[in-house]
Design an enzyme around this catalytic site. Structure first.
Site, PDB file in Angstrom:
ATOM      1  N   ASP A 129       0.869  -1.178   0.000  1.00 35.83           N
ATOM      2  CA  ASP A 129       0.000   0.000   0.000  1.00 35.83           C
ATOM      3  C   ASP A 129       0.902   1.222   0.000  1.00 35.83           C
ATOM      4  OD1 ASP A 129      -2.152   1.929   0.488  1.00 35.83           O
ATOM      5  OD2 ASP A 129      -3.306   0.233   1.231  1.00 35.83           O
ATOM      6  N   ASN A 137     -10.846   6.737   7.581  1.00 35.56           N
ATOM      7  CA  ASN A 137     -10.636   5.321   7.249  1.00 35.56           C
ATOM      8  C   ASN A 137     -11.082   4.414   8.400  1.00 35.56           C
ATOM      9  OD1 ASN A 137      -7.350   6.067   5.901  1.00 35.56           O
ATOM     10  ND2 ASN A 137      -9.307   6.083   4.849  1.00 35.56           N
ATOM     11  N   HIS A 139     -13.505   3.889  10.409  1.00 36.29           N
ATOM     12  CA  HIS A 139     -14.801   3.235  10.626  1.00 36.29           C
ATOM     13  C   HIS A 139     -14.840   1.859   9.976  1.00 36.29           C
ATOM     14  CE1 HIS A 139     -15.866   4.037   6.465  1.00 36.29           C
ATOM     15  NE2 HIS A 139     -16.991   3.394   6.638  1.00 36.29           N
ATOM     16  N   LYS A 153      -0.015   3.208   5.904  1.00 30.76           N
ATOM     17  CA  LYS A 153      -0.926   2.107   6.210  1.00 30.76           C
ATOM     18  C   LYS A 153      -0.174   0.800   6.365  1.00 30.76           C
ATOM     19  CE  LYS A 153      -5.265   3.790   4.352  1.00 30.76           C
ATOM     20  NZ  LYS A 153      -6.360   3.613   3.389  1.00 30.76           N
ATOM     21  N   CYS A 255     -15.627   4.271  -2.777  1.00 34.16           N
ATOM     22  CA  CYS A 255     -16.158   4.439  -1.423  1.00 34.16           C
ATOM     23  C   CYS A 255     -16.142   5.905  -1.006  1.00 34.16           C
ATOM     24  CB  CYS A 255     -15.344   3.618  -0.429  1.00 34.16           C
ATOM     25  SG  CYS A 255     -15.452   1.854  -0.739  1.00 34.16           S
ATOM     26  N   CYS A 430     -19.956  22.710  -4.903  1.00 33.92           N
ATOM     27  CA  CYS A 430     -20.202  21.285  -4.669  1.00 33.92           C
ATOM     28  C   CYS A 430     -19.151  20.811  -3.673  1.00 33.92           C
ATOM     29  CB  CYS A 430     -20.158  20.494  -5.968  1.00 33.92           C
ATOM     30  SG  CYS A 430     -18.537  20.457  -6.725  1.00 33.92           S
TER      31      CYS A 430
END
Ligand SMILES: [Zn+2]
Lengths: 472, 99
Positions: A129, A137, A139, A153, A255, A430
Protein backbone atom coordinates in the site's frame (compact mmCIF):
# COMPACT_ATOMS: atom_id res chain seq x y z
CA UNK A 1 -14.78 32.94 36.66
CA UNK A 2 -15.36 32.76 32.91
CA UNK A 3 -11.73 33.47 32.07
CA UNK A 4 -10.53 30.93 34.66
CA UNK A 5 -12.64 28.31 32.93
CA UNK A 6 -11.12 29.18 29.57
CA UNK A 7 -7.59 28.96 30.93
CA UNK A 8 -8.35 25.59 32.46
CA UNK A 9 -9.78 24.38 29.15
CA UNK A 10 -6.80 25.40 27.06
CA UNK A 11 -4.39 23.97 29.63
CA UNK A 12 -6.15 20.57 29.41
CA UNK A 13 -6.23 20.68 25.62
CA UNK A 14 -2.54 21.54 25.46
CA UNK A 15 -1.57 18.80 27.86
CA UNK A 16 -3.69 16.24 26.00
CA UNK A 17 -2.08 17.24 22.76
CA UNK A 18 1.45 16.85 24.06
CA UNK A 19 0.63 13.56 25.80
CA UNK A 20 -0.85 12.17 22.58
CA UNK A 21 2.25 13.10 20.62
CA UNK A 22 4.39 11.48 23.30
CA UNK A 23 2.20 8.37 23.23
CA UNK A 24 2.45 8.07 19.47
CA UNK A 25 6.23 8.43 19.63
CA UNK A 26 6.46 5.77 22.32
CA UNK A 27 4.27 3.40 20.33
CA UNK A 28 6.47 3.77 17.32
CA UNK A 29 9.59 3.22 19.38
CA UNK A 30 8.00 0.05 20.79
CA UNK A 31 7.15 -1.28 17.37
CA UNK A 32 10.65 -0.56 16.08
CA UNK A 33 12.20 -2.34 19.06
CA UNK A 34 9.83 -5.25 18.65
CA UNK A 35 10.89 -5.58 15.04
CA UNK A 36 14.54 -5.66 16.09
CA UNK A 37 13.77 -8.21 18.77
CA UNK A 38 12.02 -10.42 16.27
CA UNK A 39 15.01 -10.44 13.97
CA UNK A 40 17.19 -11.63 16.83
CA UNK A 41 14.59 -14.18 17.91
CA UNK A 42 14.27 -15.66 14.42
CA UNK A 43 17.91 -16.66 14.71
CA UNK A 44 17.40 -18.23 18.10
CA UNK A 45 14.30 -19.98 16.72
CA UNK A 46 12.18 -21.39 19.46
CA UNK A 47 12.95 -20.08 22.89
CA UNK A 48 9.47 -18.67 23.45
CA UNK A 49 7.62 -19.54 26.65
CA UNK A 50 5.82 -22.87 26.35
CA UNK A 51 2.24 -23.70 27.25
CA UNK A 52 2.84 -23.38 30.99
CA UNK A 53 4.14 -19.89 30.52
CA UNK A 54 7.50 -20.89 31.88
CA UNK A 55 10.49 -20.23 29.71
CA UNK A 56 12.21 -23.45 28.79
CA UNK A 57 15.15 -23.35 26.50
CA UNK A 58 14.16 -26.27 24.38
CA UNK A 59 16.72 -28.54 22.87
CA UNK A 60 16.66 -27.47 19.23
CA UNK A 61 17.06 -30.86 17.63
CA UNK A 62 14.09 -32.16 19.57
CA UNK A 63 11.83 -29.44 18.18
CA UNK A 64 12.90 -29.77 14.60
CA UNK A 65 12.98 -33.47 14.13
CA UNK A 66 10.80 -35.38 16.50
CA UNK A 67 7.24 -34.75 15.26
CA UNK A 68 7.76 -34.96 11.52
CA UNK A 69 5.38 -32.08 10.69
CA UNK A 70 7.60 -29.07 11.25
CA UNK A 71 5.41 -27.56 13.97
CA UNK A 72 7.28 -26.46 17.09
CA UNK A 73 5.83 -26.91 20.58
CA UNK A 74 5.02 -23.23 20.61
CA UNK A 75 3.17 -23.56 17.30
CA UNK A 76 1.30 -26.62 18.53
CA UNK A 77 -0.03 -24.63 21.46
CA UNK A 78 -0.75 -21.43 19.52
CA UNK A 79 -2.61 -23.21 16.70
CA UNK A 80 -4.07 -26.04 18.80
CA UNK A 81 -7.68 -25.21 17.86
CA UNK A 82 -6.75 -25.63 14.18
CA UNK A 83 -4.94 -28.88 14.89
CA UNK A 84 -8.04 -30.20 16.64
CA UNK A 85 -10.10 -29.82 13.46
CA UNK A 86 -10.15 -33.22 11.76
CA UNK A 87 -10.55 -31.61 8.33
CA UNK A 88 -7.66 -29.21 8.91
CA UNK A 89 -5.32 -30.76 11.44
CA UNK A 90 -1.56 -30.93 11.47
CA UNK A 91 -1.32 -31.18 7.69
CA UNK A 92 -3.42 -28.05 7.10
CA UNK A 93 -1.49 -26.01 9.65
CA UNK A 94 1.82 -27.29 8.41
CA UNK A 95 0.89 -26.24 4.84
CA UNK A 96 -0.21 -22.84 6.14
CA UNK A 97 3.02 -22.25 8.04
CA UNK A 98 5.00 -22.97 4.90
CA UNK A 99 2.88 -20.68 2.68
CA UNK A 100 3.28 -17.05 1.72
CA UNK A 101 0.45 -14.64 0.96
CA UNK A 102 0.55 -11.14 -0.52
CA UNK A 103 -2.24 -8.72 0.36
CA UNK A 104 -2.47 -5.75 -2.01
CA UNK A 105 -4.25 -2.93 -0.20
CA UNK A 106 -4.40 -2.35 3.56
CA UNK A 107 -7.81 -0.70 3.52
CA UNK A 108 -11.33 -1.90 4.28
CA UNK A 109 -10.87 -5.36 2.74
CA UNK A 110 -7.22 -5.76 3.64
CA UNK A 111 -7.72 -4.83 7.31
CA UNK A 112 -9.60 -7.93 8.50
CA UNK A 113 -7.94 -10.16 5.90
CA UNK A 114 -4.49 -9.25 7.22
CA UNK A 115 -5.44 -9.70 10.87
CA UNK A 116 -6.81 -13.19 10.24
CA UNK A 117 -3.94 -14.20 7.99
CA UNK A 118 -1.42 -13.06 10.60
CA UNK A 119 -3.31 -14.73 13.41
CA UNK A 120 -3.69 -18.07 11.63
CA UNK A 121 0.04 -18.48 11.09
CA UNK A 122 0.74 -17.90 7.40
CA UNK A 123 4.51 -18.24 7.12
CA UNK A 124 5.16 -15.01 5.23
CA UNK A 125 2.65 -12.19 4.88
CA UNK A 126 3.30 -9.31 2.48
CA UNK A 127 1.45 -5.99 2.62
CA UNK A 128 1.42 -3.51 -0.29
CA UNK A 129 0.00 0.00 0.00
CA UNK A 130 1.23 3.54 -0.55
CA UNK A 131 -1.51 5.33 1.37
CA UNK A 132 -1.46 6.92 4.80
CA UNK A 133 -3.97 6.33 7.60
CA UNK A 134 -6.69 8.98 7.81
CA UNK A 135 -9.42 9.54 10.40
CA UNK A 136 -12.19 8.77 7.90
CA UNK A 137 -10.64 5.32 7.25
CA UNK A 138 -11.08 4.08 10.80
CA UNK A 139 -14.80 3.24 10.63
CA UNK A 140 -13.97 0.28 8.37
CA UNK A 141 -10.20 -0.22 8.26
CA UNK A 142 -10.15 -1.80 11.69
CA UNK A 143 -6.50 -2.77 11.56
CA UNK A 144 -5.50 0.90 12.02
CA UNK A 145 -5.81 2.82 15.27
CA UNK A 146 -6.03 6.53 16.12
CA UNK A 147 -2.37 6.56 17.17
CA UNK A 148 -1.38 5.76 13.57
CA UNK A 149 -3.26 8.57 11.82
CA UNK A 150 -0.80 10.19 9.43
CA UNK A 151 1.45 7.10 9.32
CA UNK A 152 1.79 4.75 6.39
CA UNK A 153 -0.93 2.11 6.21
CA UNK A 154 1.67 -0.59 5.66
CA UNK A 155 3.58 0.30 8.83
CA UNK A 156 0.38 0.56 10.81
CA UNK A 157 -0.99 -2.76 9.49
CA UNK A 158 2.35 -4.51 9.98
CA UNK A 159 2.55 -3.33 13.60
CA UNK A 160 -1.00 -4.59 14.24
CA UNK A 161 -0.23 -7.96 12.64
CA UNK A 162 2.97 -8.30 14.70
CA UNK A 163 1.12 -7.56 17.89
CA UNK A 164 -1.25 -10.43 17.04
CA UNK A 165 1.45 -12.85 15.96
CA UNK A 166 5.12 -12.06 16.42
CA UNK A 167 6.22 -15.46 15.12
CA UNK A 168 5.43 -14.96 11.42
CA UNK A 169 7.40 -13.01 8.85
CA UNK A 170 5.71 -9.77 7.81
CA UNK A 171 7.06 -7.94 4.78
CA UNK A 172 6.31 -4.25 4.32
CA UNK A 173 6.00 -2.98 0.74
CA UNK A 174 5.47 0.76 1.26
CA UNK A 175 4.90 1.56 -2.39
CA UNK A 176 2.17 1.72 -4.99
CA UNK A 177 1.67 -1.54 -6.86
CA UNK A 178 2.73 -0.79 -10.45
CA UNK A 179 3.72 -2.76 -13.54
CA UNK A 180 7.32 -1.78 -12.75
CA UNK A 181 7.45 -3.49 -9.34
CA UNK A 182 4.51 -5.94 -9.48
CA UNK A 183 6.38 -8.94 -10.90
CA UNK A 184 9.23 -8.63 -8.47
CA UNK A 185 6.99 -8.25 -5.42
CA UNK A 186 4.44 -10.88 -6.38
CA UNK A 187 6.94 -13.55 -7.42
CA UNK A 188 7.94 -13.96 -3.74
CA UNK A 189 4.47 -15.18 -2.75
CA UNK A 190 2.26 -18.24 -3.38
CA UNK A 191 -1.16 -16.58 -3.18
CA UNK A 192 -2.39 -13.03 -3.87
CA UNK A 193 -5.29 -11.23 -2.17
CA UNK A 194 -6.70 -8.30 -4.17
CA UNK A 195 -7.94 -5.82 -1.58
CA UNK A 196 -7.60 -2.73 -3.77
CA UNK A 197 -10.24 -0.17 -4.62
CA UNK A 198 -9.94 0.66 -8.31
CA UNK A 199 -10.38 -0.85 -11.76
CA UNK A 200 -6.88 -0.51 -13.27
CA UNK A 201 -5.33 -2.16 -10.19
CA UNK A 202 -7.73 -5.07 -10.53
CA UNK A 203 -6.76 -5.70 -14.16
CA UNK A 204 -3.07 -5.25 -13.35
CA UNK A 205 -3.11 -7.64 -10.39
CA UNK A 206 -5.07 -10.20 -12.42
CA UNK A 207 -2.64 -10.10 -15.32
CA UNK A 208 0.37 -10.31 -13.02
CA UNK A 209 -1.18 -13.37 -11.34
CA UNK A 210 -1.75 -14.97 -14.76
CA UNK A 211 1.82 -14.25 -15.87
CA UNK A 212 3.24 -15.71 -12.65
CA UNK A 213 0.65 -18.48 -12.25
CA UNK A 214 -0.60 -17.36 -8.84
CA UNK A 215 -4.15 -17.88 -7.54
CA UNK A 216 -5.96 -14.58 -6.89
CA UNK A 217 -8.49 -14.09 -4.10
CA UNK A 218 -10.50 -11.11 -5.25
CA UNK A 219 -12.91 -9.11 -3.08
CA UNK A 220 -14.80 -5.87 -3.57
CA UNK A 221 -17.26 -3.83 -1.55
CA UNK A 222 -19.26 -0.67 -2.03
CA UNK A 223 -22.25 0.78 -0.27
CA UNK A 224 -24.16 -2.14 1.20
CA UNK A 225 -22.90 -4.83 -1.16
CA UNK A 226 -19.87 -7.05 -1.56
CA UNK A 227 -18.50 -9.55 -4.08
CA UNK A 228 -15.96 -12.33 -3.74
CA UNK A 229 -14.35 -14.90 -6.02
CA UNK A 230 -11.10 -16.74 -6.70
CA UNK A 231 -9.47 -16.19 -10.10
CA UNK A 232 -6.80 -18.08 -11.99
CA UNK A 233 -7.01 -21.15 -9.79
CA UNK A 234 -6.96 -24.74 -10.95
CA UNK A 235 -8.02 -24.02 -14.52
CA UNK A 236 -10.77 -21.60 -13.50
CA UNK A 237 -11.42 -18.24 -15.15
CA UNK A 238 -9.41 -15.06 -14.57
CA UNK A 239 -10.75 -11.53 -14.11
CA UNK A 240 -10.35 -10.81 -17.82
CA UNK A 241 -12.26 -13.97 -18.79
CA UNK A 242 -15.23 -12.39 -17.00
CA UNK A 243 -14.58 -8.79 -17.91
CA UNK A 244 -12.66 -8.63 -21.19
CA UNK A 245 -13.70 -5.01 -21.68
CA UNK A 246 -13.36 -2.50 -18.80
CA UNK A 247 -16.54 -0.78 -17.62
CA UNK A 248 -17.19 2.85 -18.53
CA UNK A 249 -15.57 5.19 -16.00
CA UNK A 250 -19.00 6.52 -15.00
CA UNK A 251 -19.85 3.04 -13.70
CA UNK A 252 -16.83 2.93 -11.37
CA UNK A 253 -17.98 4.35 -8.08
CA UNK A 254 -15.60 4.64 -5.17
CA UNK A 255 -16.16 4.44 -1.42
CA UNK A 256 -15.01 8.05 -1.06
CA UNK A 257 -17.86 9.17 -3.32
CA UNK A 258 -20.61 6.63 -2.80
CA UNK A 259 -20.00 5.62 0.79
CA UNK A 260 -19.68 2.17 2.31
CA UNK A 261 -21.03 0.61 5.50
CA UNK A 262 -17.86 -0.27 7.42
CA UNK A 263 -18.74 -3.84 8.23
CA UNK A 264 -19.48 -4.74 4.59
CA UNK A 265 -15.84 -4.75 3.40
CA UNK A 266 -15.13 -6.33 6.79
CA UNK A 267 -17.30 -9.33 5.92
CA UNK A 268 -15.78 -9.65 2.44
CA UNK A 269 -12.22 -9.22 3.79
CA UNK A 270 -12.81 -12.02 6.31
CA UNK A 271 -14.07 -14.25 3.49
CA UNK A 272 -10.98 -13.38 1.45
CA UNK A 273 -8.81 -14.52 4.36
CA UNK A 274 -10.85 -17.73 4.50
CA UNK A 275 -10.39 -18.47 0.79
CA UNK A 276 -6.67 -17.70 0.98
CA UNK A 277 -6.35 -20.02 3.99
CA UNK A 278 -8.21 -22.80 2.14
CA UNK A 279 -5.88 -22.52 -0.84
CA UNK A 280 -2.74 -22.26 1.32
CA UNK A 281 -3.62 -25.20 3.54
CA UNK A 282 -5.08 -27.24 0.67
CA UNK A 283 -8.47 -27.88 2.25
CA UNK A 284 -12.04 -27.60 1.00
CA UNK A 285 -13.27 -26.14 -2.26
CA UNK A 286 -12.01 -22.65 -2.99
CA UNK A 287 -14.52 -20.29 -4.59
CA UNK A 288 -13.14 -20.69 -8.11
CA UNK A 289 -15.57 -20.54 -11.04
CA UNK A 290 -18.17 -19.24 -8.62
CA UNK A 291 -18.90 -15.80 -7.20
CA UNK A 292 -20.36 -14.84 -3.85
CA UNK A 293 -22.68 -11.84 -3.89
CA UNK A 294 -23.41 -10.27 -0.51
CA UNK A 295 -26.32 -7.91 0.03
CA UNK A 296 -26.06 -6.53 3.56
CA UNK A 297 -29.41 -4.70 3.64
CA UNK A 298 -31.53 -7.71 2.81
CA UNK A 299 -29.16 -10.10 4.62
CA UNK A 300 -28.77 -12.31 1.58
CA UNK A 301 -25.81 -14.20 0.20
CA UNK A 302 -26.05 -15.64 -3.29
CA UNK A 303 -23.45 -17.92 -4.80
CA UNK A 304 -23.53 -18.07 -8.57
CA UNK A 305 -21.82 -20.25 -11.14
CA UNK A 306 -19.42 -18.40 -13.42
CA UNK A 307 -18.29 -19.12 -16.96
CA UNK A 308 -15.25 -21.29 -17.55
CA UNK A 309 -11.80 -20.03 -18.52
CA UNK A 310 -12.20 -18.35 -21.90
CA UNK A 311 -10.06 -19.61 -24.74
CA UNK A 312 -10.31 -16.09 -26.20
CA UNK A 313 -9.06 -14.41 -23.00
CA UNK A 314 -6.33 -11.83 -23.68
CA UNK A 315 -4.55 -12.83 -20.47
CA UNK A 316 -5.04 -16.56 -19.93
CA UNK A 317 -6.59 -17.76 -23.21
CA UNK A 318 -5.13 -20.38 -25.53
CA UNK A 319 -3.31 -17.96 -27.79
CA UNK A 320 -2.75 -15.24 -25.21
CA UNK A 321 0.65 -16.13 -23.77
CA UNK A 322 0.97 -12.83 -21.95
CA UNK A 323 4.68 -12.36 -21.26
CA UNK A 324 6.35 -10.51 -18.40
CA UNK A 325 7.62 -7.96 -20.91
CA UNK A 326 4.13 -7.34 -22.34
CA UNK A 327 2.76 -7.01 -18.84
CA UNK A 328 5.36 -4.42 -17.88
CA UNK A 329 4.62 -2.37 -20.99
CA UNK A 330 0.83 -2.48 -20.63
CA UNK A 331 -0.79 0.85 -19.78
CA UNK A 332 -3.57 -0.03 -17.34
CA UNK A 333 -4.64 3.56 -16.76
CA UNK A 334 -5.15 4.07 -20.48
CA UNK A 335 -6.88 0.70 -20.88
CA UNK A 336 -9.42 1.47 -18.16
CA UNK A 337 -9.49 5.24 -18.63
CA UNK A 338 -9.05 5.70 -14.89
CA UNK A 339 -6.13 6.44 -12.58
CA UNK A 340 -4.36 3.83 -10.46
CA UNK A 341 -4.11 6.20 -7.55
CA UNK A 342 -7.26 7.03 -5.66
CA UNK A 343 -6.67 10.77 -5.73
CA UNK A 344 -9.94 12.43 -6.66
CA UNK A 345 -10.61 13.74 -10.14
CA UNK A 346 -9.75 17.40 -10.77
CA UNK A 347 -11.70 18.75 -13.72
CA UNK A 348 -10.88 21.99 -15.47
CA UNK A 349 -13.82 22.77 -17.70
CA UNK A 350 -14.25 26.53 -17.35
CA UNK A 351 -12.39 29.68 -18.29
CA UNK A 352 -10.87 31.55 -15.31
CA UNK A 353 -13.47 34.31 -15.65
CA UNK A 354 -16.21 31.80 -14.90
CA UNK A 355 -14.57 30.79 -11.64
CA UNK A 356 -13.96 32.27 -8.22
CA UNK A 357 -11.82 31.07 -5.31
CA UNK A 358 -13.37 30.24 -1.97
CA UNK A 359 -11.45 33.17 -0.41
CA UNK A 360 -12.91 35.59 -2.97
CA UNK A 361 -16.36 34.19 -2.31
CA UNK A 362 -15.94 34.70 1.43
CA UNK A 363 -15.02 38.34 0.76
CA UNK A 364 -18.17 38.78 -1.33
CA UNK A 365 -20.24 37.38 1.53
CA UNK A 366 -18.51 39.67 4.02
CA UNK A 367 -19.08 42.59 1.64
CA UNK A 368 -22.79 41.72 1.53
CA UNK A 369 -22.77 41.41 -2.25
CA UNK A 370 -26.16 40.52 -3.71
CA UNK A 371 -25.90 36.91 -4.80
CA UNK A 372 -27.39 33.43 -4.84
CA UNK A 373 -25.40 30.32 -3.88
CA UNK A 374 -26.52 27.05 -5.45
CA UNK A 375 -25.18 23.83 -3.93
CA UNK A 376 -25.39 21.06 -6.56
CA UNK A 377 -24.46 18.11 -4.32
CA UNK A 378 -26.90 15.21 -3.78
CA UNK A 379 -29.40 15.95 -1.01
CA UNK A 380 -27.91 13.39 1.42
CA UNK A 381 -24.57 15.19 1.11
CA UNK A 382 -26.27 18.57 1.69
CA UNK A 383 -27.76 17.18 4.90
CA UNK A 384 -24.28 16.43 6.27
CA UNK A 385 -23.16 20.04 6.10
CA UNK A 386 -23.76 23.13 3.96
CA UNK A 387 -22.98 26.83 3.74
CA UNK A 388 -25.59 29.21 5.17
CA UNK A 389 -28.17 30.61 2.73
CA UNK A 390 -27.33 28.15 0.00
CA UNK A 391 -30.03 26.43 -2.02
CA UNK A 392 -29.65 22.72 -2.71
CA UNK A 393 -30.34 21.81 -6.33
CA UNK A 394 -28.67 18.44 -7.10
CA UNK A 395 -26.89 18.45 -10.47
CA UNK A 396 -29.19 15.94 -12.22
CA UNK A 397 -32.22 18.15 -11.45
CA UNK A 398 -30.57 21.41 -12.44
CA UNK A 399 -32.23 21.80 -15.84
CA UNK A 400 -35.71 21.13 -14.49
CA UNK A 401 -35.28 23.54 -11.60
CA UNK A 402 -33.87 26.43 -13.57
CA UNK A 403 -36.99 28.57 -12.89
CA UNK A 404 -36.30 28.31 -9.14
CA UNK A 405 -32.85 29.79 -9.64
CA UNK A 406 -34.18 32.59 -11.85
CA UNK A 407 -36.84 33.55 -9.34
CA UNK A 408 -34.36 33.37 -6.44
CA UNK A 409 -32.08 35.74 -8.32
CA UNK A 410 -34.99 38.14 -8.94
CA UNK A 411 -36.00 38.01 -5.27
CA UNK A 412 -32.45 38.70 -4.14
CA UNK A 413 -32.26 41.71 -6.46
CA UNK A 414 -35.52 43.10 -5.08
CA UNK A 415 -34.54 42.41 -1.49
CA UNK A 416 -31.15 44.09 -1.86
CA UNK A 417 -32.64 46.85 -3.99
CA UNK A 418 -30.02 46.29 -6.65
CA UNK A 419 -29.89 49.18 -9.08
CA UNK A 420 -31.26 48.58 -12.52
CA UNK A 421 -28.45 47.61 -14.85
CA UNK A 422 -26.55 45.47 -12.38
CA UNK A 423 -27.84 42.17 -11.05
CA UNK A 424 -27.34 39.59 -8.33
CA UNK A 425 -24.46 37.15 -8.94
CA UNK A 426 -24.93 33.40 -9.20
CA UNK A 427 -22.36 31.11 -7.58
CA UNK A 428 -22.30 27.32 -7.67
CA UNK A 429 -20.60 25.04 -5.17
CA UNK A 430 -20.20 21.29 -4.67
CA UNK A 431 -17.97 18.99 -2.63
CA UNK A 432 -14.69 19.16 -4.56
CA UNK A 433 -15.33 21.55 -7.44
CA UNK A 434 -16.07 19.15 -10.31
CA UNK A 435 -19.87 19.02 -10.37
CA UNK A 436 -19.99 22.79 -9.82
CA UNK A 437 -18.09 23.24 -13.09
CA UNK A 438 -20.44 20.87 -14.91
CA UNK A 439 -23.35 22.84 -13.44
CA UNK A 440 -21.90 26.20 -14.52
CA UNK A 441 -21.38 24.84 -18.04
CA UNK A 442 -25.00 23.78 -18.08
CA UNK A 443 -26.21 27.15 -16.67
CA UNK A 444 -24.22 29.05 -19.29
CA UNK A 445 -25.87 26.99 -22.02
CA UNK A 446 -29.27 27.80 -20.57
CA UNK A 447 -28.63 31.52 -20.63
CA UNK A 448 -27.41 32.22 -17.10
CA UNK A 449 -24.06 33.37 -18.43
CA UNK A 450 -22.94 35.09 -15.22
CA UNK A 451 -22.85 31.82 -13.24
CA UNK A 452 -19.47 31.06 -11.62
CA UNK A 453 -18.18 27.99 -9.80
CA UNK A 454 -16.35 28.15 -6.50
CA UNK A 455 -12.98 26.51 -7.18
CA UNK A 456 -12.32 23.36 -5.20
CA UNK A 457 -15.75 23.35 -3.56
CA UNK A 458 -16.44 22.92 0.13
CA UNK A 459 -13.17 21.06 0.66
CA UNK A 460 -11.25 24.17 -0.33
CA UNK A 461 -13.61 26.34 1.70
CA UNK A 462 -12.73 24.26 4.76
CA UNK A 463 -9.05 24.40 3.87
CA UNK A 464 -8.68 28.08 2.98
CA UNK A 465 -11.51 29.94 4.70
CA UNK A 466 -13.07 28.11 7.63
CA UNK A 467 -10.94 25.39 9.26
CA UNK A 468 -13.89 24.52 11.50
CA UNK A 469 -16.09 23.67 8.53
CA UNK A 470 -16.53 19.86 8.57
CA UNK A 471 -15.09 17.79 5.72
CA UNK A 472 -16.20 14.29 4.90
CA UNK B 1 -44.68 -15.44 -18.35
CA UNK B 2 -43.77 -14.61 -14.75
CA UNK B 3 -40.15 -13.77 -14.04
CA UNK B 4 -38.21 -12.32 -11.12
CA UNK B 5 -35.59 -9.75 -12.01
CA UNK B 6 -32.98 -8.51 -9.58
CA UNK B 7 -30.64 -5.56 -9.97
CA UNK B 8 -27.50 -5.11 -7.87
CA UNK B 9 -24.10 -3.49 -7.59
CA UNK B 10 -25.65 -0.08 -8.23
CA UNK B 11 -27.79 -1.01 -11.27
CA UNK B 12 -30.88 -0.71 -9.08
CA UNK B 13 -30.29 3.06 -9.09
CA UNK B 14 -31.33 3.03 -12.75
CA UNK B 15 -34.76 1.65 -11.85
CA UNK B 16 -35.96 3.84 -8.98
CA UNK B 17 -33.65 2.07 -6.48
CA UNK B 18 -35.90 -1.01 -6.54
CA UNK B 19 -33.81 -4.19 -6.48
CA UNK B 20 -36.40 -6.90 -7.02
CA UNK B 21 -39.02 -6.75 -9.77
CA UNK B 22 -41.70 -9.41 -10.27
CA UNK B 23 -42.69 -9.01 -13.89
CA UNK B 24 -44.98 -10.46 -16.50
CA UNK B 25 -43.60 -10.52 -20.00
CA UNK B 26 -44.52 -12.54 -23.06
CA UNK B 27 -42.48 -13.67 -26.07
CA UNK B 28 -42.62 -11.58 -29.21
CA UNK B 29 -45.57 -12.27 -31.47
CA UNK B 30 -45.02 -15.38 -33.57
CA UNK B 31 -42.18 -16.64 -31.37
CA UNK B 32 -42.61 -19.49 -28.97
CA UNK B 33 -39.91 -18.83 -26.40
CA UNK B 34 -38.88 -15.70 -24.58
CA UNK B 35 -35.17 -15.01 -25.12
CA UNK B 36 -32.77 -12.89 -23.08
CA UNK B 37 -32.44 -10.61 -26.07
CA UNK B 38 -36.13 -9.79 -25.96
CA UNK B 39 -36.10 -9.52 -22.18
CA UNK B 40 -33.26 -6.98 -22.29
CA UNK B 41 -35.19 -4.82 -24.73
CA UNK B 42 -38.25 -5.13 -22.49
CA UNK B 43 -36.24 -4.15 -19.38
CA UNK B 44 -34.80 -1.15 -21.15
CA UNK B 45 -38.24 0.08 -22.18
CA UNK B 46 -40.14 -0.76 -19.03
CA UNK B 47 -37.80 -0.69 -16.02
CA UNK B 48 -34.80 1.51 -16.75
CA UNK B 49 -35.75 5.02 -15.72
CA UNK B 50 -32.47 6.87 -16.34
CA UNK B 51 -29.08 6.64 -18.05
CA UNK B 52 -29.82 3.52 -20.17
CA UNK B 53 -26.18 3.57 -21.33
CA UNK B 54 -25.26 2.52 -17.78
CA UNK B 55 -27.20 -0.70 -18.39
CA UNK B 56 -26.91 -1.51 -22.07
CA UNK B 57 -24.49 -1.23 -24.94
CA UNK B 58 -25.91 -2.12 -28.34
CA UNK B 59 -28.42 -4.90 -27.80
CA UNK B 60 -26.52 -6.46 -24.88
CA UNK B 61 -25.50 -5.32 -21.39
CA UNK B 62 -22.61 -2.87 -21.01
CA UNK B 63 -19.12 -4.11 -20.05
CA UNK B 64 -18.86 -4.80 -16.32
CA UNK B 65 -22.39 -6.19 -15.92
CA UNK B 66 -22.85 -9.86 -15.07
CA UNK B 67 -26.07 -11.53 -16.13
CA UNK B 68 -27.17 -14.57 -14.17
CA UNK B 69 -30.05 -16.81 -15.15
CA UNK B 70 -31.10 -18.95 -12.18
CA UNK B 71 -27.76 -18.23 -10.47
CA UNK B 72 -25.76 -19.21 -13.54
CA UNK B 73 -23.60 -16.95 -15.72
CA UNK B 74 -25.48 -16.40 -19.00
CA UNK B 75 -22.26 -17.20 -20.89
CA UNK B 76 -23.02 -20.81 -19.92
CA UNK B 77 -26.65 -20.72 -21.09
CA UNK B 78 -26.27 -18.97 -24.44
CA UNK B 79 -26.08 -15.25 -23.64
CA UNK B 80 -28.67 -13.31 -25.69
CA UNK B 81 -30.10 -16.56 -27.08
CA UNK B 82 -30.82 -17.98 -23.61
CA UNK B 83 -34.48 -19.00 -23.50
CA UNK B 84 -36.42 -18.31 -20.34
CA UNK B 85 -38.97 -20.43 -18.54
CA UNK B 86 -41.82 -19.57 -16.22
CA UNK B 87 -40.58 -18.42 -12.75
CA UNK B 88 -36.96 -17.99 -13.85
CA UNK B 89 -34.83 -15.59 -11.83
CA UNK B 90 -32.61 -13.22 -13.80
CA UNK B 91 -29.99 -11.18 -11.93
CA UNK B 92 -28.20 -8.16 -13.38
CA UNK B 93 -25.23 -7.15 -11.29
CA UNK B 94 -22.62 -4.51 -11.84
CA UNK B 95 -19.18 -5.54 -10.71
CA UNK B 96 -17.85 -3.60 -7.73
CA UNK B 97 -14.34 -2.22 -7.45
CA UNK B 98 -14.33 -0.55 -4.05
CA UNK B 99 -12.53 -1.74 -0.99
ZN1 LIG C 1 -8.63 -15.16 -18.53
Amino acid sequence: MESNGNEELSRIIDELKSLKTEKSNIEHRISALEAQLRKIKVKKDDEMPNSNGSCTSTVKSFVDSSFGHGLSPNMIYRYSRHLLLPSFGVQGQSNLVKSSILVVGAGGLGAPALLYLAACGVGRLGIVDHDIVELNNLHRQIIHTEAYIGWSKVESAAAACRSVNSTIQIVEHKEAFRTSNALEIMSKYDIVVDATDNVPSRYMINDCCVVLGKPLVSGAALGMEGQLTVYNYNGGPCYRCLFPVPPPTTACQRCSDSGVLGVVPGVIGCLQALEAIKIASVIGEPLSGRMLLFDALSARIRIVKLRERSSQCKACGENAALTQQQFQNFDYEKFTQSPLSTSPLKLNLLTPTARISSKEYSEKVAGREAHILVDVRPTHHYKIVSLPNSMNIPLPTLEDRLPEISSALKKEEERRGVNTGSSACLYVICRRGNDSQRAVECLHKMGLTSAKDIIGGLETWAHDVDPNFPTY
Amino acid sequence: MQLTLEFGGGLELLCDSVKIHKINVDPEAGVEKLTMKHLLAWVRTNLIKERPEMFMKGDSVRPGVLVLVNDCDWELTGQLDTTLEEKDVVVFISTLHGG
